[in-house]
Design a protein around this motif. Structure first.
Motif, PDB file in Angstrom:
ATOM      1  N   GLU A 139       0.767  -1.255  -0.056  1.00  0.00           N
ATOM      2  CA  GLU A 139       0.153  -0.157   0.065  1.00  0.00           C
ATOM      3  C   GLU A 139       0.592   1.590   0.186  1.00  0.00           C
ATOM      4  O   GLU A 139       1.859   1.294   0.533  1.00  0.00           O
ATOM      5  CB  GLU A 139      -0.933  -0.096   1.344  1.00  0.00           C
ATOM      6  CG  GLU A 139      -1.698  -1.024   1.764  1.00  0.00           C
ATOM      7  CD  GLU A 139      -2.786  -1.170   0.460  1.00  0.00           C
ATOM      8  OE1 GLU A 139      -3.642  -0.724  -0.396  1.00  0.00           O
ATOM      9  OE2 GLU A 139      -3.811  -2.288   0.747  1.00  0.00           O
ATOM     10  N   GLU A 140       0.366   1.815  -0.798  1.00  0.00           N
ATOM     11  CA  GLU A 140       0.669   3.985  -1.002  1.00  0.00           C
ATOM     12  C   GLU A 140       0.366   4.828  -0.402  1.00  0.00           C
ATOM     13  O   GLU A 140      -0.120   5.767  -1.351  1.00  0.00           O
ATOM     14  CB  GLU A 140       1.460   3.843  -1.851  1.00  0.00           C
ATOM     15  CG  GLU A 140       1.176   3.146  -3.506  1.00  0.00           C
ATOM     16  CD  GLU A 140       1.947   3.874  -4.962  1.00  0.00           C
ATOM     17  OE1 GLU A 140       3.466   4.581  -4.414  1.00  0.00           O
ATOM     18  OE2 GLU A 140       1.730   3.231  -5.793  1.00  0.00           O
ATOM     19  N   VAL A 141      -1.255   4.582   0.609  1.00  0.00           N
ATOM     20  CA  VAL A 141      -1.756   5.258   0.808  1.00  0.00           C
ATOM     21  C   VAL A 141      -1.644   6.873   0.842  1.00  0.00           C
ATOM     22  O   VAL A 141      -1.853   8.073   0.636  1.00  0.00           O
ATOM     23  CB  VAL A 141      -2.225   4.737   1.844  1.00  0.00           C
ATOM     24  CG1 VAL A 141      -3.592   5.551   2.321  1.00  0.00           C
ATOM     25  CG2 VAL A 141      -2.899   3.322   2.541  1.00  0.00           C
ATOM     26  N   THR A 142      -0.120   6.928   1.114  1.00  0.00           N
ATOM     27  CA  THR A 142      -0.124   8.466   1.754  1.00  0.00           C
ATOM     28  C   THR A 142       0.084   9.645  -0.309  1.00  0.00           C
ATOM     29  O   THR A 142      -0.372  10.892  -0.053  1.00  0.00           O
ATOM     30  CB  THR A 142       1.354   8.661   1.848  1.00  0.00           C
ATOM     31  OG1 THR A 142       2.845   8.684   0.649  1.00  0.00           O
ATOM     32  CG2 THR A 142       1.605   7.590   3.119  1.00  0.00           C
ATOM     33  N   ARG A 143       0.415   9.037  -1.305  1.00  0.00           N
ATOM     34  CA  ARG A 143       0.123   9.191  -2.721  1.00  0.00           C
ATOM     35  C   ARG A 143      -1.007   9.360  -3.124  1.00  0.00           C
ATOM     36  O   ARG A 143      -1.879   9.914  -3.998  1.00  0.00           O
ATOM     37  CB  ARG A 143       0.868   8.020  -3.353  1.00  0.00           C
ATOM     38  CG  ARG A 143       2.027   8.128  -3.499  1.00  0.00           C
ATOM     39  CD  ARG A 143       2.714   8.257  -4.774  1.00  0.00           C
ATOM     40  NE  ARG A 143       4.062   8.527  -4.478  1.00  0.00           N
ATOM     41  CZ  ARG A 143       5.354   7.889  -4.814  1.00  0.00           C
ATOM     42  NH1 ARG A 143       5.183   5.818  -5.439  1.00  0.00           N
ATOM     43  NH2 ARG A 143       6.100   8.276  -4.810  1.00  0.00           N
ATOM     44  N   PHE A 144      -2.138   9.565  -1.470  1.00  0.00           N
ATOM     45  CA  PHE A 144      -3.315   9.062  -2.445  1.00  0.00           C
ATOM     46  C   PHE A 144      -4.593  10.539  -1.467  1.00  0.00           C
ATOM     47  O   PHE A 144      -5.639  10.776  -2.003  1.00  0.00           O
ATOM     48  CB  PHE A 144      -4.560   7.991  -2.515  1.00  0.00           C
ATOM     49  CG  PHE A 144      -3.850   6.749  -3.140  1.00  0.00           C
ATOM     50  CD1 PHE A 144      -3.735   7.263  -5.196  1.00  0.00           C
ATOM     51  CD2 PHE A 144      -2.709   6.339  -3.181  1.00  0.00           C
ATOM     52  CE1 PHE A 144      -3.195   7.010  -5.908  1.00  0.00           C
ATOM     53  CE2 PHE A 144      -2.363   5.225  -4.477  1.00  0.00           C
ATOM     54  CZ  PHE A 144      -2.770   5.383  -5.561  1.00  0.00           C
TER      55      PHE A 144
END
Ligand code: ACO
Length: 321
Positions: A139-144
């Motif tokens: 997960e790369e939630v920080t990009r969203f």
């Protein structure tokens, strides 16, 4: 189902609460008191698929299997740069796993993705559709997230966690997956261009990440505690029989409420939310890998996995490790 090996990876960049307060109206005091989070690892100039492949490769090494022994790859992911192809197919290429004999697919069950996918693995193994499955939650939630919204962006971090499972045992003691359709409590809409044939009326194209934090908090505590009790009781056990409760790392206060509700000691509830934040579906396998590598989880231990997220979904699974 038997978990043969675990692996994980986090991005290089550490972002502390104080670093966030340099551009947001927030403070270390507010974030740590309300969530327990002190810092998180955030993806910067790394390729997300490399992070996912690193966790996968570590799990494969720990399993003792060769790449070509893997005959199914499942990825849990909420969102990443690629709408297509799947992250699982990129991982397949990165690990050099031969194509024709190894189907790949991505699953989105929000933050409960690991538990949902473990359940899926159990079914695929039980029916003989697969023998050795690589499950990667990345997960790369920080990009969203909306970096102007202090109520949500401070909560998240990025990570990948993976397991290799095989049909060599009977580890799954119980499971329960639920969904109550409530898109209003957590929603993230992809930006999309209008077609030449529509007016755009009635479609909100500017909506990004939105969350009703208090509602999520309340639902998480109630639903997770009930599901955990239910799964343990159906397996003919009590919470005292469980050695480790590995819960979704969203907020220390949520974990603490569930722990108190179950009347269990602190040491059965390991956490990494303090230094990783909420890493969505990667949070539980990341924690599992940390505990296994630290020698705190041993073969034969009884582990309860529990996670919740957008949907509103919950996933609970009880295993003998
Ligand atoms: N810094 C300072 N103040 C803040 C911040 C911040 N980062 N964020 C919100 N505030 C303010 C609010 O504006 C509000 O101010 P007001 O009283 O003047 O209006 C005040 O703090 C209280 O805000 P609440 O939202 O009521 O605070 P709460 O105690 O509920 O904590 C939190 C908020 C941490 C989001 C909590 O509700 C929570 O953790 N909920 C669960 C969220 C979660 O787990 N989400 C992920 C699950 S699903 C998934 O993983 C995608």
């Amino acid at each position: 189902m038997k978990i043969l090996g675990t692996g994980s990876a986090v991005p290089r960049k550490t972002v502390t609460n104080d670093m966030l307060s340099e551009f947001l109206d927030t403070s270390d005091e507010w974030i740590s008191t309300r969530t327990g989070i002190k810092s998180r690892q955030i993806i910067t100039d790394e390729r997300f698929e490399d992070l996912a492949a690193k966790a996968a490769s570590r799990a494969l090494d720990a399993s003792g299997l060769a790449p070509d022994d893997i005959d199914y790859i499942i990825c849990s992911n909420v969102a990443n740069l690629y709408i297509t192809p799947t992250l699982s197919s990129l991982i397949q290429g990165a690990l050099g796993i031969k194509g024709p004999n190894c189907p790949t697919m991505d699953v989105n069950a929000a933050c409960a993705g690991f538990v949902y996918c473990l359940d899926l693995c159990d079914a695929l193994l039980a029916t003989g559709r697969a023998h050795n499955i690589l499950l990667v939650c990345a997960e790369e939630v920080t990009r969203f997230v909306d970096w102007n919204d202090r109520a949500s962006c401070v909560l998240f971090g990025d990570a990948a966690g993976a397991v290799v499972v095989t049909n060599g045992g009977d580890d799954m003691l119980g499971h329960k997956m639920t969904c109550v359709p409530m898109p209003e409590v957590i929603v993230y809409c992809n930006p999309m261009e209008p077609t030449p044939f529509e007016t755009g009326e009635g479609i909100d194209r500017h909506r990004t990440f939105e969350m009703k934090g208090r509602e999520v908090f309340r639902m998480a505590v109630t639903a997770a505690a009930n599901d955990i009790k239910d799964v343990i009781a159906k397996a003919g056990l009590t919470p005292d029989d469980v050695d480790h409760f590995l819960l979704h790392q969203a907020n220390l206060r949520i974990i603490e409420s569930i722990r108190t509700n179950l009347g269990q000691p602190h040491e059965k509830f390991p956490t990494n939310v303090e230094r990783c934040g909420n890493t969505s579906s990667a949070s539980v396998p990341l924690l599992l890998d940390e505990e296994v590598r630290a020698g705190r989880i041993k073969r034969g231990d009884t582990i309860l996995f529990s996670a919740f997220g957008a949907g509103f979904v919950t996933g609970t699974a009880l295993i003998k490790y």
